[in-house]
Design a protein around this motif. Sequence first.
Motif, short mmCIF file in Angstrom:
data_model
loop_
_atom_site.label_atom_id
_atom_site.label_comp_id
_atom_site.label_asym_id
_atom_site.label_seq_id
_atom_site.Cartn_x
_atom_site.Cartn_y
_atom_site.Cartn_z
N ASP A 86 16.75 -26.50 -27.02
CA ASP A 86 16.35 -25.16 -27.49
C ASP A 86 17.06 -24.08 -26.68
OD1 ASP A 86 14.50 -23.44 -29.06
OD2 ASP A 86 13.79 -22.94 -27.06
N VAL A 87 17.03 -24.21 -25.35
CA VAL A 87 17.67 -23.22 -24.48
C VAL A 87 19.18 -23.22 -24.73
CG1 VAL A 87 18.20 -22.60 -22.10
CG2 VAL A 87 15.89 -23.32 -22.71
N ARG A 88 19.73 -24.43 -24.92
CA ARG A 88 21.17 -24.51 -25.15
C ARG A 88 21.56 -23.74 -26.40
NH1 ARG A 88 25.27 -28.16 -23.61
NH2 ARG A 88 23.92 -29.69 -22.63
N ARG A 90 19.94 -21.18 -27.71
CA ARG A 90 19.81 -19.75 -27.43
C ARG A 90 21.06 -19.26 -26.70
NH1 ARG A 90 14.27 -17.31 -25.80
NH2 ARG A 90 15.46 -15.66 -26.81
N VAL A 91 21.52 -20.05 -25.74
CA VAL A 91 22.73 -19.67 -25.00
C VAL A 91 23.91 -19.59 -25.96
CG1 VAL A 91 24.37 -20.41 -23.25
CG2 VAL A 91 21.91 -20.58 -22.81
N GLU A 92 23.98 -20.51 -26.91
CA GLU A 92 25.06 -20.48 -27.91
C GLU A 92 25.01 -19.21 -28.74
OE1 GLU A 92 27.82 -22.37 -27.11
OE2 GLU A 92 27.95 -21.52 -29.12
N GLN A 94 23.59 -16.42 -27.93
CA GLN A 94 23.95 -15.30 -27.06
C GLN A 94 25.45 -15.23 -26.85
OE1 GLN A 94 22.14 -14.71 -23.03
NE2 GLN A 94 20.25 -14.56 -24.23
N ASN A 95 26.07 -16.42 -26.78
CA ASN A 95 27.52 -16.48 -26.61
C ASN A 95 28.23 -15.76 -27.75
OD1 ASN A 95 29.93 -17.49 -25.28
ND2 ASN A 95 30.15 -18.84 -27.04
N ARG A 97 26.98 -13.35 -29.64
CA ARG A 97 26.76 -11.90 -29.52
C ARG A 97 27.62 -11.31 -28.43
NH1 ARG A 97 20.61 -11.83 -28.36
NH2 ARG A 97 20.92 -9.58 -28.12
#
Lengths: 121, 121, 121
Positions: A86-88, A90-92, A94-95, A97
């Motif tokens: 899940d966190v991964r 979100r990081v993707e 964000q990447n 954006r």
Amino acid sequence: TAAVEDEAGTPISALTILSLLERVAGIIDNVQACQQRMEERQLELENAVKTLQIDILKLAKDHSMTGNTVQKLLEKTRKVSSNVKDVRQRVEKQNVRVKKVETTQEELLTRNKFRVVIYQG
Amino acid sequence: TAAVEDEAGTPISALTILSLLERVAGIIDNVQACQQRMEERQLELENAVKTLQIDILKLAKDHSMTGNTVQKLLEKTRKVSSNVKDVRQRVEKQNVRVKKVETTQEELLTRNKFRVVIYQG
Amino acid sequence: TAAVEDEAGTPISALTILSLLERVAGIIDNVQACQQRMEERQLELENAVKTLQIDILKLAKDHSMTGNTVQKLLEKTRKVSSNVKDVRQRVEKQNVRVKKVETTQEELLTRNKFRVVIYQG
């Protein structure tokens, strides 16, 4: 010495009968002594078996508890693994954006290099 | 009563011989009864031992399965831990990029405060 | 055949005494044979019990090691879970910063649509 005789008329002395009786008594003594030792060993065996039954029962309980803990760990690890995914993600996102902001900023930086020219003519 | 006599000439009565035989028979009866009880206890012991052998075999198998699960959990936890480190590094890299975008944006905001002055002189 | 007589004067033949002795000897033989077999079974039982004691000791050690590994796994999983929470929070904070940069960039893009008009009049 008076004697008894068997059917054939052979004299069987009381000595013979008594010594036979003594031999029998001796054998019985050995049998009893052996039986006594066997009873003692049997008692030790019964105690050893009782101890084993207690030990294996305890070990079975301990293992059951360990098994439960392992089940909980399996569950916990699944959750943690799912959270990491899940966190991964979100990081993707964000990447994506951040990349968009970087690209737009590049444009802004290019655009901002402008000059004002005023001439009369 | 006729009697047998021993070597010394002491009369040994048939009564003595028969009562000795009766005593011997009585002792043998006790020995046989004791042996019977011991055989029953031995049979119980043998059954108890068989049960223990089955139980410990089952417990050994259960524990072996638990051991396998624990090995898999160790492996899984290593992977998850490695993934977390990986995601953490990505977040760090993103942090650097976000900081750069923020800094550049600060500059842009400062730069954009400009005035155009046109005068005739 | 000479005979001994009991108290009642009944003749007890040597044959009777000897056949009684033979019967007694026969019974003792059976008892000894049975005792022999029981001793062999007892020895087997003792060996089986020794094996069980060794097996259960080994299984207890193996389980103890498994228990230790499980404890370490519990500890490790707690750490990993805590790290995931930590990374998640960093991603959240970064999310706030990225949002701020995006919003400010939106404004910059709007502001940058400006015209310079110079007129004489």
